[in-house]
Design an enzyme around this catalytic site. Structure first.
Site, mmCIF file in Angstrom:
data_model
loop_
_atom_site.group_PDB
_atom_site.id
_atom_site.type_symbol
_atom_site.label_atom_id
_atom_site.label_comp_id
_atom_site.label_asym_id
_atom_site.label_seq_id
_atom_site.Cartn_x
_atom_site.Cartn_y
_atom_site.Cartn_z
ATOM 1 N N ASP A 150 0.815 -1.201 0.000
ATOM 2 C CA ASP A 150 0.000 0.000 0.000
ATOM 3 C C ASP A 150 0.855 1.260 0.000
ATOM 4 O OD1 ASP A 150 -2.444 -1.205 -0.105
ATOM 5 O OD2 ASP A 150 -2.881 -1.058 2.035
ATOM 6 N N LYS A 172 -3.734 3.247 -2.564
ATOM 7 C CA LYS A 172 -4.821 4.180 -2.832
ATOM 8 C C LYS A 172 -4.516 5.500 -2.142
ATOM 9 C CE LYS A 172 -8.373 0.492 -2.616
ATOM 10 N NZ LYS A 172 -7.725 -0.516 -1.757
ATOM 11 N N MET A 287 -7.152 9.528 9.181
ATOM 12 C CA MET A 287 -7.609 10.031 7.873
ATOM 13 C C MET A 287 -8.616 11.169 8.035
ATOM 14 S SD MET A 287 -8.095 6.239 6.170
ATOM 15 C CE MET A 287 -8.989 5.643 7.624
#
Length: 371
Positions: A150, A172, A287
């Protein structure tokens, strides 16, 4: 005046999919931004979407791309990239021949050895510092056939991958998914079915906001054995780095982990804020950079004292770590002023004032006032 840190830190010919199968005192008022004082480059310690380092690391999968290799475009000063989706689909198209070839090699190897299907390891790599990896994680990484990694697996961790392993970026970021989650599932399944040892590297812990549970569930339904190797989640690793105890007797008796954004089409992640306000608890937001202004307003509306100590930490535990300390009502503005970028972890609660950096921020604020 900036204060120094203590750290010197898955096959169709179609290009539209990749389917390989088919009481702390309340009067404290810090306002500051603490930056690492270091000669280390400020470049990202993680894999960014169109970085040269990513394509160099994954060079093997582009061996058949000839004149269309992404590196040639990125090295061209006049290169004007198309839209993000076109880049993603072009990447997949260029990778397909080598992915098929590797699958065939591994399939023949399994047939000759008469072994069963391979294993998939979901490995947490922590917040970035490779020294925080478990011994078990290092052993598995060094013996892998294929490593799917990732964005938030740090470059320093990827340097530990064994020399015979193939690496493939499946990260991502906002506005760009190199692989959909369904495509990642198919990659994991296809290579495990031909007997490969597949390592899925995830930042932090794979089962804490890492979608590891989805991957584990999918593979187990297909009869593939999945082994999870936990990692130090960002909340633990970064809080320790800053000297913030997530729980502390007489100050905080619990801790809540909250995601700052929802899946596409999902419920507003801030709907849980009303239940997240607890003056005797610590709130950690993953996040949450984009939604922090709304989050802070809702927390205060539901009873969080505006002067509650808070911290925001960009790229925690890496040499590029930066920190902002402020009262909750001021944190969003201070983050904006400091221009923090993703990944940034946010910690809100009285325990933040136990950090030695909080005390330094008070002194800095005092110096600014006296000046």
């Amino acid at each position: 005046m900036a204060l120094p840190c203590t750290r010197h830190y898955k096959l169709l010919s179609s290009h539209s999919a990749l389917n390989l199968r088919k009481p702390i005192s309340s009067h404290l008022q810090p306002i500051c931004c603490l930056k690492c004082s270091s000669s280390v480059s400020s470049s990202s310690p993680f894999t960014e979407k169109l970085s040269l380092q990513r394509y160099q690391r994954d060079q093997w999968v582009y061996n058949n791309s000839n004149d269309n290799h992404p590196l040639q475009s990125l090295n061209n000063e006049d290169y004007a990239p198309p839209d993000i989706e076109s880049i993603r689909l072009n990447d997949i198209a260029l990778q397909l021949p080598e992915l098929r070839r590797l699958l065939e090699v591994l399939k023949r190897k399994r047939e000759s050895s008469r072994n069963g299907p391979g294993n998939v390891f979901l490995v947490g790599t922590g917040p970035g510092d490779p020294d925080l990896l478990t011994l078990k994680a290092v052993k598995v990484i060094q013996k892998a056939d294929l490593v799917l990694y990732d964005r938030l697996v740090s470059n320093a961790v990827l340097d530990l991958v064994g020399p015979d392993a193939r690496l493939l970026y499946v990260g991502k970021t906002a506005g760009y998914h190199s692989r959909t989650q369904e495509e990642i599932h198919e990659l994991l399944l296809s290579f495990a079915e031909v007997g490969a040892s597949v390592v899925r590297l995830k930042g932090g812990d794979p089962l804490v906001f890492g979608r590891g549970g989805e991957e584990m569930e999918f593979l187990q339904q297909q009869g593939i054995q999945v082994k999870v190797i936990p990692g130090i989640t960002a909340a633990s690793g970064i809080a320790a780095e800053l000297g913030i105890p997530l729980t502390h007797r007489g100050v905080s008796n619990s801790v809540t982990f909250l995601t700052g954004h929802s899946r596409k089409g999902g419920t507003d992640p801030l709907f849980v804020v009303e239940n997240a306000v607890d003056l005797d608890s610590t709130l950690v937001v993953y996040m949450g950079l984009a939604t922090l202004p709304s989050l802070a307003q809702k927390l205060i509306h539901h009873g969080l004292p505006p002067d509650t100590p808070a911290a925001a930490v960009e790229r925690g535990t890496t040499p590029q770590q930066r920190m902002v300390f402020a009262e909750s009502k001021d944190l969003a503005d201070k983050i904006k002023k400091a221009e923090l970028v993703s990944p940034t972890l946010i910690i809100i609660g009285k325990v933040v004032a136990l950090s030695p950096f909080w005390l330094r921020s008070l002194k800095e604020a005092s110096c600014l006032v006296d000046a």
